[in-house]
Each structure stands twice: as C-alpha cells, then as structure tokens.
Design an enzyme around this catalytic site. Structure first.
Site, PDB file in Angstrom:
ATOM      1  N   GLU A 190       0.848  -1.188   0.000  1.00 30.60           N
ATOM      2  CA  GLU A 190       0.000   0.000   0.000  1.00 30.60           C
ATOM      3  C   GLU A 190       0.888   1.245   0.000  1.00 30.60           C
ATOM      4  O   GLU A 190       2.072   1.182   0.347  1.00 30.60           O
ATOM      5  CB  GLU A 190      -0.837   0.043   1.281  1.00 30.60           C
ATOM      6  CG  GLU A 190      -1.622  -1.207   1.573  1.00 30.60           C
ATOM      7  CD  GLU A 190      -2.938  -1.255   0.824  1.00 30.60           C
ATOM      8  OE1 GLU A 190      -3.461  -0.181   0.491  1.00 30.60           O
ATOM      9  OE2 GLU A 190      -3.425  -2.356   0.569  1.00 30.60           O
ATOM     10  N   LYS A 205      -5.073 -11.343  10.631  1.00 35.34           N
ATOM     11  CA  LYS A 205      -5.368 -12.595   9.928  1.00 35.34           C
ATOM     12  C   LYS A 205      -5.163 -13.802  10.836  1.00 35.34           C
ATOM     13  O   LYS A 205      -5.929 -14.765  10.794  1.00 35.34           O
ATOM     14  CB  LYS A 205      -4.488 -12.698   8.689  1.00 35.34           C
ATOM     15  CG  LYS A 205      -4.858 -11.671   7.607  1.00 35.34           C
ATOM     16  CD  LYS A 205      -3.770 -11.565   6.563  1.00 35.34           C
ATOM     17  CE  LYS A 205      -4.157 -10.600   5.441  1.00 35.34           C
ATOM     18  NZ  LYS A 205      -3.009 -10.330   4.557  1.00 35.34           N
ATOM     19  N   GLY A 302      -5.158  -9.320  -3.675  1.00 35.55           N
ATOM     20  CA  GLY A 302      -5.569  -8.980  -5.031  1.00 35.55           C
ATOM     21  C   GLY A 302      -7.066  -9.067  -5.198  1.00 35.55           C
ATOM     22  O   GLY A 302      -7.736  -9.861  -4.537  1.00 35.55           O
TER      23      GLY A 302
HETATM   24  N1  LIG Z   1      -7.809  -5.715  -2.092  1.00 35.82           N
HETATM   25  C1  LIG Z   1      -7.394  -6.879  -1.629  1.00 35.82           C
HETATM   26  O1  LIG Z   1      -6.410  -7.465  -2.116  1.00 35.82           O
HETATM   27  C2  LIG Z   1      -8.123  -7.542  -0.501  1.00 35.82           C
HETATM   28  C3  LIG Z   1      -7.749  -8.840  -0.100  1.00 35.82           C
HETATM   29  C4  LIG Z   1      -8.447  -9.455   0.951  1.00 35.82           C
HETATM   30  C5  LIG Z   1      -9.457  -8.772   1.591  1.00 35.82           C
HETATM   31  N2  LIG Z   1      -9.776  -7.500   1.198  1.00 35.82           N
HETATM   32  C6  LIG Z   1     -10.854  -6.821   1.919  1.00 35.82           C
HETATM   33  O2  LIG Z   1     -11.917  -6.535   1.048  1.00 35.82           O
HETATM   34  C7  LIG Z   1     -12.552  -5.325   1.450  1.00 35.82           C
HETATM   35  C8  LIG Z   1     -12.599  -4.369   0.271  1.00 35.82           C
HETATM   36  O3  LIG Z   1     -11.290  -4.061  -0.149  1.00 35.82           O
HETATM   37  P1  LIG Z   1     -10.986  -3.280  -1.506  1.00 35.82           P
HETATM   38  O4  LIG Z   1      -9.528  -3.396  -1.714  1.00 35.82           O
HETATM   39  O5  LIG Z   1     -11.907  -3.739  -2.582  1.00 35.82           O
HETATM   40  O6  LIG Z   1     -11.347  -1.774  -1.073  1.00 35.82           O
HETATM   41  P2  LIG Z   1     -11.575  -0.522  -2.032  1.00 35.82           P
HETATM   42  O7  LIG Z   1     -10.926  -0.729  -3.346  1.00 35.82           O
HETATM   43  O8  LIG Z   1     -11.197   0.672  -1.234  1.00 35.82           O
HETATM   44  O9  LIG Z   1     -13.155  -0.499  -2.278  1.00 35.82           O
HETATM   45  C9  LIG Z   1     -14.069  -0.153  -1.280  1.00 35.82           C
HETATM   46  C10 LIG Z   1     -15.441   0.030  -1.903  1.00 35.82           C
HETATM   47  O10 LIG Z   1     -16.396   0.281  -0.879  1.00 35.82           O
HETATM   48  C11 LIG Z   1     -17.013   1.560  -1.082  1.00 35.82           C
HETATM   49  N3  LIG Z   1     -17.129   2.217   0.224  1.00 35.82           N
HETATM   50  C12 LIG Z   1     -16.153   2.450   1.121  1.00 35.82           C
HETATM   51  N4  LIG Z   1     -16.633   3.068   2.203  1.00 35.82           N
HETATM   52  C13 LIG Z   1     -17.939   3.281   1.982  1.00 35.82           C
HETATM   53  C14 LIG Z   1     -18.997   3.903   2.710  1.00 35.82           C
HETATM   54  N5  LIG Z   1     -18.761   4.454   3.914  1.00 35.82           N
HETATM   55  N6  LIG Z   1     -20.226   3.905   2.199  1.00 35.82           N
HETATM   56  C15 LIG Z   1     -20.458   3.356   0.987  1.00 35.82           C
HETATM   57  N7  LIG Z   1     -19.503   2.756   0.230  1.00 35.82           N
HETATM   58  C16 LIG Z   1     -18.280   2.731   0.733  1.00 35.82           C
HETATM   59  C17 LIG Z   1     -16.094   2.338  -1.985  1.00 35.82           C
HETATM   60  O11 LIG Z   1     -16.861   3.287  -2.733  1.00 35.82           O
HETATM   61  P3  LIG Z   1     -16.201   4.237  -3.868  1.00 35.82           P
HETATM   62  O12 LIG Z   1     -15.937   3.296  -5.029  1.00 35.82           O
HETATM   63  O13 LIG Z   1     -17.223   5.251  -4.181  1.00 35.82           O
HETATM   64  O14 LIG Z   1     -14.946   4.778  -3.286  1.00 35.82           O
HETATM   65  C18 LIG Z   1     -15.514   1.221  -2.864  1.00 35.82           C
HETATM   66  O15 LIG Z   1     -16.365   0.914  -3.935  1.00 35.82           O
HETATM   67  C19 LIG Z   1     -11.766  -4.834   2.656  1.00 35.82           C
HETATM   68  O16 LIG Z   1     -12.392  -5.281   3.836  1.00 35.82           O
HETATM   69  C20 LIG Z   1     -10.429  -5.499   2.504  1.00 35.82           C
HETATM   70  O17 LIG Z   1      -9.773  -5.711   3.746  1.00 35.82           O
HETATM   71  C21 LIG Z   1      -9.143  -6.878   0.184  1.00 35.82           C
END
Ligand SMILES: NC(=O)c1ccc[n+]([C@@H]2O[C@H](COP(=O)([O-])OP(=O)(O)OC[C@H]3O[C@@H](n4cnc5c(N)ncnc54)[C@H](OP(=O)(O)O)[C@@H]3O)[C@@H](O)[C@H]2O)c1
Length: 428
Positions: A190, A205, A302
């Site tokens: 990040e 985790k 991812g």
């Molecule tokens: N990325 C990974 O590799 C990964 C791996 C394992 C687990 N995770 C988990 O998966 C989850 C999502 O991760 P991500 O990487 O996809 O996050 P992200 O790219 O930041 O996406 C978050 C999404 O949720 C929406 N959102 C956030 N806060 C909000 C609120 N208060 N009200 C309404 N909508 C809201 C955002 O809207 P906008 O689009 O309008 O900003 C966006 O569409 C997290 O819990 C993370 O820990 C992620």
C-alpha cells in the site's frame, strides 16, 4: 422455475468489481448455487465517480443501511472494508435474518466472535473466506474439512508485502528500503505500508485463522506482535550460514489449556515448507494430532483472487438459503481462550553481538547464557580486527530467560553492541 436470489453488494472497489464480474457468468453460477443469483443493488461512497462501466449506474446507491433493509435483498455481500459502516450493515443484515458474505479482515479480527454468535442466533450464515489469504482456501478447509483432525498449530506467512521484502533482501541483497520501494512499484504494498511492516495485518489474519482452527474467540489484541523493521542483510546472511531463512511468521498453537498467538520475524530451517514460500506468496502450515502437516499456499491478495473466495462463499450461502439450512454449520459459541503470556513461550533464539576481539571474551558471554539456563546450540564468529561478530543460536528457552540474558549482555563491557535478537521456529 427457481426464483433468483437477490444480492446487495456493498462496495465496488478492487474486490467488488471482480465480484460483480464473476457473478456475471450467470449460467455457471446458477448451476453451482442451485438457482440464479442476481445483483440488485450496489453500494458505493461516491455516486459521481467514473467507474468505466464496471457496473450499471442504475444499480448504484450510497446508502448501505437502505440496501441491507430492502425487502427484496436476500443476501448481503460486504466488500467495503473498515469497521463502520460495514460493521453496522453486517449486524443489521444478520439481525434481519439475511446471510452475509464478507472479506473484511479488520472487522472479523476485532468482532468475529460477536458477529458469528449473532449469525447463529439468527440462524443465518456468515462467511468470511476472503478475509484471510484472499483466494487461498483456508477458513472452510480449517473449519470444515479438518474439523475432525484435532488441530494443534497454525503457522503462516500471511502478508505478501513483508514476504516480498524479505525475499528480495535474501536473494538479491537489496536493502530494506529498496525492496520496499520495489514492492510498492509492483503494487504489492500500500502507499502506507505501516500495517504490513509492523505485523498488524498478519496479526489480524492470525486472529481469524486461530479462532477457526481452535474454535475459540481469539481477538487481534490477543496476538503478540513484532514487525520486520529490525531485520538486516547481515541477519539474513548469518541465518543462511546457519541453515535458516528469515520470514515474518504468524503462529498460533495450543499448549495445554492455553493458546500461544504471536507474529514476529523468525528464523526457519531452510527445509521447512514455509522457508520456500517466496515473494508476494502466502502460505499456511497446519499441524494436527491426526493428520500430520498440511500446507496451503498461493497469492494472498488482489481483487480477483479475493473475489473468487467471496463468490465461493456466496454460492455456499445461496445453496443453504434455498435448502433452509443457513447457520447450521456453526459449532458451539466460541469462548475466549486463555492466552499464554509471551514471557512463558519456549523457543530457540538467534542472538547477534559485536564483541571485543580478545581472549576470554567468549567465556564471559557463555557464562551469562549458562547462569540464565539458556543453552547454546550453535555459534558463528567472524573477526573484524578490533571487534568480532558473534552469532548464537540457543536451544529451546523460555522467553523470560532470554530477555534476562539480553539485558545482562547489554551491560557487559566486552559486548560492543547487541546487534539483534530474532526468535527461531524450529518445529517442522
Ligand atoms: N484488495 C485486496 O487485495 C483484498 C484482499 C483481501 C481482503 N480485502 C478486503 O476486502 C474489502 C474491500 O477491499 P478493496 O480493496 O476492494 O477496497 P476498495 O478498493 O477501497 O473499495 C471499497 C469500496 O467500498 C465503497 N465504500 C467504502 N466506504 C464506503 C462507505 N462508507 N459507504 C459506501 N460505500 C463505501 C467504496 O466506494 P467508492 O468506489 O465510491 O470509493 C468502494 O467501492 C476490505 O475489507 C479489505 O480488507 C481486500
């Protein structure tokens, strides 16, 4: 015809857009889920954002509460992240009798026990495979397939960023800062990688994995934690000379009635299966009374891998909902385990010192180890003129004793510097 089940998708970011894409293969999904699934609402924070056609605009809403409560939503899929409003949305959904799929590590690591109990009371499923190791199957195999195997220990490399950094340092001799910059350039780390580097991501985790493995309610605050910031190229080189790799390990183990849970860098014998896990890959090594070691490995982060796990959970939840058997796979409400204090944990230690290079010095150092009942298994010594590098690996010793050794060594005049001390994970 079987009625389509409606999904409220909370989040359309890195993970959410892949969930949307995978569910687009309606025929395959319907075949596996026992009938069609349909995404009826998608919650985002910013309705005005350009999403490049990731999903139709008319499905978007910015009100998680309204979507969760909508009578035409059957299943809630939470991929927003963060404690709130995600936590409230999940609680509301479960209380309303709607099954939930989430990939929210932070929330499950802090409130997983409470949420699972709520799901159980409501008789609905709460699935969270994507919250640890992205697409690597861990939660389901551990909770279900291995439920009969009397699990004793879970040891993982659960953070891709730190594993990438340590691998590049060990293999290419890159500095910590250089390897971190490379991880960021490749998109593994990040913009702010603090939670990876200081072990918080791994600890969260581990709390989720250990709770599943031992059927307890272990929380992230119960996990002892140290990051990789102090590991140097010299440590990696000496470790290798002694037959070890250095990895950031997340370890949970039952010891009698207690549970040991810790995240820290550790020396690991080069022939241990986890020592071979390179770069951004994750792996989990499970030990049990009845099965011997089992290893799961793959890419631990991812959007697409995580979405694959989320969709697997959605299929499970949908099938259970159609059969009217949601929430039945839960074990007894998990209790908080007794956590073994870190000072009582017993393991070998790697200790690296700079000593004055003259006769009798080793004897004085050895006396300190001896008097604290910490015995030495191997020594590497390199003279550099005035000072000598000296590296010790101890036999098993209680952490309390090792801490006393370190304290006494610090005040010995022949010890020029206590360079580093790293725990050793020797059991294969
Ligand atoms: N990325 C990974 O590799 C990964 C791996 C394992 C687990 N995770 C988990 O998966 C989850 C999502 O991760 P991500 O990487 O996809 O996050 P992200 O790219 O930041 O996406 C978050 C999404 O949720 C929406 N959102 C956030 N806060 C909000 C609120 N208060 N009200 C309404 N909508 C809201 C955002 O809207 P906008 O689009 O309008 O900003 C966006 O569409 C997290 O819990 C993370 O820990 C992620």
């Amino acid at each position: 015809v079987t009625r389509a089940l409606s999904i409220g998708l909370l989040g359309l970011g890195t993970v959410g857009r892949h969930v949307y894409r995978l569910l687009g293969d309606g025929e395959t999904i319907a075949g596996r889920a026992g009938g069609p699934l349909e995404i009826r609402r998608i919650v985002v924070a910013d309705l005005g954002k350009d999403r490049g056609g990731a999903a139709p605009r008319h499905l978007l809403s910015d009100d998680p509460h309204a979507v969760v409560q909508a009578p035409d939503i059957d299943i809630v899929v939470e991929v927003m992240g963060g404690l709130d409003p995600a936590g409230r949305a999940i609680r509301d959904a479960l209380a309303a009798g709607k099954p939930v799929v989430t990939a929210n590590k932070q929330l499950m690591a802090s409130s997983g026990g409470e949420l699972l109990a709520l799901a159980e009371r409501s008789g609905v499923d709460l699935c969270f495979e994507g919250s640890v190791g992205a697409g690597i199957p861990l939660i389901k195999p551990i909770r279900e397939s291995l439920a009969g195997a009397r699990l004793r220990a879970v040891t993982g490399i659960l953070n891709g960023t730190t594993n990438f950094i340590l691998t590049r340092m060990a293999v290419e001799g890159r500095t910590y800062a250089d390897a971190l910059a490379e991880a960021q350039r490749l998109g593994f780390a990040e913009a702010d990688p603090t939670e990876d580097l200081d072990g918080r991501d791994s600890a969260a985790k581990l709390a989720i994995l250990a709770s599943a493995a031992f059927n307890v309610n272990l929380r992230v605050g119960d996990v002892f934690r140290e990051g990789i910031e102090r590991i140097t190229l010299k440590d990696l080189a000496y470790a290798r000379e002694l037959g070890f790799a250095i990895k950031l390990l997340a370890i949970a183990r039952t010891v009698g009635e207690e549970v040991e849970a810790r995240v820290h860098p550790a020396l690991l014998p080069l022939d241990h299966p986890l020592a071979q896990v390179a770069d951004e890959f994750n792996a989990v090594h499970v030990e049990s009374e009845d099965l011997g070691p089992v290893v799961f490995t793959g890419r631990g982060a991812g959007g697409a891998p995580t979405a694959a796990a989320v969709v697997g959970d959605i299929i499970d939840v949908a099938r259970n909902l159609r059969l009217g058997v949601g929430g039945r796979s839960r074990a007894a409400a998990p209790r908080a385990p007794r956590i073994r204090p870190m000072e009582e944990v017993v393991l070998p230690y790697y200790i690296s010192l700079q000593l004055t290079d003259r006769p009798g010095v080793f004897a004085r150092v050895a006396t300190v180890f001896g008097e604290e009942a910490v015995s030495i298994a191997s020594i590497v010594q390199k003279s550099r003129g005035e000072v000598a590098d000296a590296v010790f690996v101890t036999h098993d010793a209680a952490e309390r004793g090792v801490r006393r050794v370190l304290e006494r060594l610090r005040s010995l005049d022949v010890v020029k510097a206590l360079v580093n001390s790293v725990r050793v994970e020797a059991t294969v």
